[in-house]
Motif scaffolding. Structure first.
Motif, PDB file in Angstrom:
ATOM      1  N   GLU A 154       0.811  -1.219   0.000  1.00  0.00           N
ATOM      2  CA  GLU A 154       0.000   0.000   0.000  1.00  0.00           C
ATOM      3  C   GLU A 154       0.846   1.272   0.000  1.00  0.00           C
ATOM      4  N   ILE A 155       1.884   1.300   0.820  1.00  0.00           N
ATOM      5  CA  ILE A 155       2.646   2.550   0.969  1.00  0.00           C
ATOM      6  C   ILE A 155       3.385   2.952  -0.298  1.00  0.00           C
ATOM      7  N   VAL A 156       3.586   2.006  -1.222  1.00  0.00           N
ATOM      8  CA  VAL A 156       4.246   2.371  -2.479  1.00  0.00           C
ATOM      9  C   VAL A 156       3.253   3.015  -3.437  1.00  0.00           C
ATOM     10  N   GLY A 157       1.959   2.787  -3.170  1.00  0.00           N
ATOM     11  CA  GLY A 157       0.936   3.186  -4.128  1.00  0.00           C
ATOM     12  C   GLY A 157       0.620   4.663  -4.131  1.00  0.00           C
ATOM     13  N   TRP A 158       1.316   5.426  -3.310  1.00  0.00           N
ATOM     14  CA  TRP A 158       0.950   6.834  -3.164  1.00  0.00           C
ATOM     15  C   TRP A 158       2.056   7.769  -3.594  1.00  0.00           C
ATOM     16  N   SER A 159       3.057   7.217  -4.312  1.00  0.00           N
ATOM     17  CA  SER A 159       4.210   8.065  -4.599  1.00  0.00           C
ATOM     18  C   SER A 159       4.182   8.681  -5.993  1.00  0.00           C
ATOM     19  N   THR A 160       3.278   8.240  -6.867  1.00  0.00           N
ATOM     20  CA  THR A 160       3.334   8.730  -8.247  1.00  0.00           C
ATOM     21  C   THR A 160       2.236   9.728  -8.593  1.00  0.00           C
ATOM     22  N   LEU A 161       0.997   9.370  -8.260  1.00  0.00           N
ATOM     23  CA  LEU A 161      -0.097  10.252  -8.661  1.00  0.00           C
ATOM     24  C   LEU A 161       0.027  11.594  -7.947  1.00  0.00           C
ATOM     25  N   GLY A 162      -0.424  12.629  -8.601  1.00  0.00           N
ATOM     26  CA  GLY A 162      -0.121  13.976  -8.144  1.00  0.00           C
ATOM     27  C   GLY A 162      -1.111  14.558  -7.166  1.00  0.00           C
ATOM     28  N   SER A 163      -1.133  15.858  -7.113  1.00  0.00           N
ATOM     29  CA  SER A 163      -1.881  16.559  -6.079  1.00  0.00           C
ATOM     30  C   SER A 163      -3.388  16.395  -6.239  1.00  0.00           C
ATOM     31  N   ALA A 164      -3.854  16.051  -7.432  1.00  0.00           N
ATOM     32  CA  ALA A 164      -5.294  15.846  -7.608  1.00  0.00           C
ATOM     33  C   ALA A 164      -5.768  14.700  -6.732  1.00  0.00           C
ATOM     34  N   ILE A 165      -4.973  13.616  -6.704  1.00  0.00           N
ATOM     35  CA  ILE A 165      -5.314  12.470  -5.871  1.00  0.00           C
ATOM     36  C   ILE A 165      -5.126  12.815  -4.395  1.00  0.00           C
ATOM     37  N   ARG A 166      -4.059  13.518  -4.093  1.00  0.00           N
ATOM     38  CA  ARG A 166      -3.790  13.868  -2.698  1.00  0.00           C
ATOM     39  C   ARG A 166      -4.998  14.569  -2.078  1.00  0.00           C
ATOM     40  N   ARG A 167      -5.563  15.491  -2.831  1.00  0.00           N
ATOM     41  CA  ARG A 167      -6.723  16.216  -2.313  1.00  0.00           C
ATOM     42  C   ARG A 167      -7.931  15.303  -2.153  1.00  0.00           C
ATOM     43  N   THR A 168      -7.945  14.190  -2.903  1.00  0.00           N
ATOM     44  CA  THR A 168      -9.134  13.339  -2.960  1.00  0.00           C
ATOM     45  C   THR A 168      -9.222  12.346  -1.809  1.00  0.00           C
ATOM     46  N   VAL A 169      -8.080  11.966  -1.227  1.00  0.00           N
ATOM     47  CA  VAL A 169      -8.074  10.897  -0.230  1.00  0.00           C
ATOM     48  C   VAL A 169      -7.639  11.430   1.138  1.00  0.00           C
ATOM     49  N   GLY A 170      -8.429  11.138   2.154  1.00  0.00           N
ATOM     50  CA  GLY A 170      -8.102  11.528   3.528  1.00  0.00           C
ATOM     51  C   GLY A 170      -7.844  10.297   4.378  1.00  0.00           C
ATOM     52  N   GLY A 180      -3.769   7.369 -14.242  1.00  0.00           N
ATOM     53  CA  GLY A 180      -3.968   8.527 -13.375  1.00  0.00           C
ATOM     54  C   GLY A 180      -5.110   8.370 -12.390  1.00  0.00           C
ATOM     55  N   ARG A 181      -5.637   7.148 -12.280  1.00  0.00           N
ATOM     56  CA  ARG A 181      -6.795   6.930 -11.416  1.00  0.00           C
ATOM     57  C   ARG A 181      -6.475   6.014 -10.239  1.00  0.00           C
ATOM     58  N   ILE A 182      -7.373   6.028  -9.255  1.00  0.00           N
ATOM     59  CA  ILE A 182      -7.415   4.995  -8.225  1.00  0.00           C
ATOM     60  C   ILE A 182      -8.196   3.829  -8.820  1.00  0.00           C
ATOM     61  N   THR A 183      -7.633   2.612  -8.756  1.00  0.00           N
ATOM     62  CA  THR A 183      -8.320   1.446  -9.309  1.00  0.00           C
ATOM     63  C   THR A 183      -9.141   0.756  -8.224  1.00  0.00           C
ATOM     64  N   LEU A 184     -10.385   0.425  -8.560  1.00  0.00           N
ATOM     65  CA  LEU A 184     -11.218  -0.382  -7.659  1.00  0.00           C
ATOM     66  C   LEU A 184     -11.515  -1.694  -8.372  1.00  0.00           C
ATOM     67  N   ILE A 185     -11.049  -2.809  -7.794  1.00  0.00           N
ATOM     68  CA  ILE A 185     -11.214  -4.120  -8.412  1.00  0.00           C
ATOM     69  C   ILE A 185     -12.365  -4.850  -7.727  1.00  0.00           C
ATOM     70  N   VAL A 186     -13.362  -5.227  -8.520  1.00  0.00           N
ATOM     71  CA  VAL A 186     -14.553  -5.910  -8.015  1.00  0.00           C
ATOM     72  C   VAL A 186     -14.454  -7.381  -8.416  1.00  0.00           C
ATOM     73  N   ASN A 215       4.100  -1.932  -8.785  1.00  0.00           N
ATOM     74  CA  ASN A 215       4.697  -1.714 -10.107  1.00  0.00           C
ATOM     75  C   ASN A 215       4.387  -0.323 -10.649  1.00  0.00           C
ATOM     76  N   ALA A 216       3.117   0.086 -10.536  1.00  0.00           N
ATOM     77  CA  ALA A 216       2.728   1.387 -11.090  1.00  0.00           C
ATOM     78  C   ALA A 216       2.784   2.488 -10.040  1.00  0.00           C
ATOM     79  N   LYS A 217       3.079   2.109  -8.783  1.00  0.00           N
ATOM     80  CA  LYS A 217       3.101   3.066  -7.656  1.00  0.00           C
ATOM     81  C   LYS A 217       1.796   3.854  -7.603  1.00  0.00           C
ATOM     82  N   SER A 218       0.697   3.170  -7.828  1.00  0.00           N
ATOM     83  CA  SER A 218      -0.609   3.835  -7.857  1.00  0.00           C
ATOM     84  C   SER A 218      -1.561   3.184  -6.864  1.00  0.00           C
ATOM     85  N   PRO A 219      -2.559   3.932  -6.397  1.00  0.00           N
ATOM     86  CA  PRO A 219      -3.493   3.393  -5.409  1.00  0.00           C
ATOM     87  C   PRO A 219      -4.492   2.427  -6.049  1.00  0.00           C
TER      88      PRO A 219
END
Lengths: 329, 329
Positions: free
Chosen positions: A230-246, B188-194, B213-217
């Motif tokens: 999980e902690i690796v998943g927050w290093s690439t997407l930019g400030s748009a995502i940062r604002r979206t998740v609390g 550029g998105r958060i992925t939700l897998i159902v 791998n993609a460093k994405s949420p």
């Protein structure tokens, strides 16, 4: 107070109601399988976290797992309405396999089945939203596990006390300010709840309450597994995502030291991509009280989120529509 | 091909390697507890979904659950590096409790411990990222469970075949176009897998591969539980959130009819708040082959996401930094 807030105010009395129940009559069991969905199944998650030393597993789906025929657990079917089709299918499979069954319900088909078959039944007061009967359902499951010799002291009285203190009179207790602050930070956001294993059920309760009361997205992640992906998943997407998740961290005062040591660096990594909103510490001593103390803050946060967004917390139309589409009763 | 793509191309041979292993020598067990974290622990999730009829549980954390002393499962410790502190603490607790232990590792402390104690050890080839050794680790766990009488036919040969077909030569097989399309929708998105319960491990593998791998949420949700809370969570937040979250459904050809019937209405509800990106259907017959077929598409999606974002899939700096901060070796 709106309807859901009034139901929340009854939570301490729900725990007390369960503490005062006559013990259900049950044979000793070597383990339990709690079958239940959504606001009913969460009672199994909580009981499983509290039991810890005893094998208490939860089934969220149709039927029972194949291993149940080998391990022969006590099957505890929990459905507030008594008509949840997944849970009824689990009961049917358990009965076919000749497993011992106990039921928790406010009526419906499950109560009828239990009476017809002579299964131990804890009938909880009806008329609430299932998720607002959390104290009744959790308490009933705890009392059943206690009678089956799977948990010792249930912790229900202490759960009532800590919940009462946090709620206060007219929901204006010390939990209120904390919940209001958190709700402000989470407004309009996707909530990510971080917890250690001992608070995983509480984190899931937060998620579902935010989903259902505030009609907002929420997810959970569990330390230490969080630190492996999980902690690796927050290093690439930019400030748009940062604002979206609390991010909210649920802390248990009884975390093992190596788990506790992980929170600060984990939250540091998450904060590179998401917004840290706050931390909630468990109150009380008994595991059930600690979980209950975390859950009630989540209840208050979800209701405050709803109020701030002018959303009525009670109706869950999407669930009702889907049930109709599937032809469920 | 970059490094991680080359590792992915070796996946079918990893399954074959495991299929060709000499059977580990093990006593029959009544159940198993797989201890492992992250890219190692996922092997336990997959094995648990495949075993179904046998009690195969997974521990992602320190120590072992209290019930393990009662149920006395075979403890299968999986750590690719052999030095994962949570897993080693589980092994220590299992040894203290006198439980039977088997180990899967490429070296490190776990291999040494296994040799010193004479525990059955499957040593997998080293030098890969743990998550890129998925076929070795999953295959080794399956072979151990087979030897312990907990699963019948392992399905490893079919898993190799379906994975080979989807990957194709030079990763240019039929899975490639599907993965590229999905990655475009998820960029550029958060992925939700159902997914349904039988594909829950595959969904979790997707999540962790997209994280690492993609460093994405990425997050997962399981049908039918999704229908009791998650689907309500997408009706309030506006178009900003909708643009932020992309939904992928993993479909298993063997879903029970009542589960299958839920996908369309569930995705309909989710699409009110999130963007539907696509659906992936399992290939093959054996449960392991079906899970493997879903996983390999997720691997390809995660690598395509990384490539499109000009992210190197290999380094997972946040994990390494955190381990150093915690003083792990």
């Amino acid at each position: 107070m709106n309807t859901m807030e009034a139901m929340l105010a009854s939570l301490p009395d729900q725990y007390r109601w369960a503490a005062d129940l006559t013990s259900p009559s049950l044979r000793a069991a070597t383990g339990a399988l709690v079958c239940g969905m959504g606001g009913s199944g969460i009672a199994g998650d909580v009981a499983g976290d509290v039991a810890a030393g005893a094998p208490v597993f939860v089934r969220k789906g149709y039927g029972i797992p194949g291993w149940a025929e080998r391990l022969r657990p006590l099957v505890v079917a929990v459905s507030y309405s008594g008509n949840t089709e997944e849970t009824l299918s689990g009961v049917e499979a358990a009965d076919r396999a000749g497993l011992a069954i106990a039921a928790v319900s406010s009526g419906g088909a499950l109560s009828r089945l239990a009476r017809d078959h002579g299964w131990p039944l804890v009938e909880v007061p009806g008329g609430l939203q299932p998720r607002a009967a959390f104290g009744y359902l959790t308490g009933a499951v705890m009392r059943i596990l206690e009678s089956a010799g799977l948990v010792g002291e249930t912790g229900l009285v202490e759960a009532a006390t800590v919940t009462d203190e946090l709620l206060g009179a007219d929901l204006d207790g010390p939990g209120r300010r904390l919940a209001d602050d958190l709700a402000e930070g989470l407004a309009g956001r996707i909530t990510l709840i971080v917890a250690s294993g001992s608070a995983a059920a509480a984190a899931y309760r937060w998620k579902t309450q935010i989903n259902e009361n505030a009609k907002s997205p929420a997810f959970t992640t569990t330390i230490p597994e969080t630190d492996h992906n999980e902690i690796v998943g927050w290093s690439t997407l930019g400030s748009a995502i940062r604002r979206t998740v609390g991010v909210v961290a649920l802390r248990d005062t009884h975390e093992p030291p190596r788990v506790a040591a992980r929170f600060e660096p984990t939250l540091g990594r998450l904060s590179e991509g998401a917004s840290l909103v706050g931390e909630v510490w468990a109150q009380g001593e008994h595991p059930l009280a600690r979980i209950a103390s975390l859950c009630v803050i989540g209840d208050m946060v979800s209701l405050r989120l709803a109020r701030n967004a002018a959303v009525d917390p009670v109706p869950v139309e999407a669930i009702e529509v889907l049930k109709r589409e599937l032809g469920e009763t």
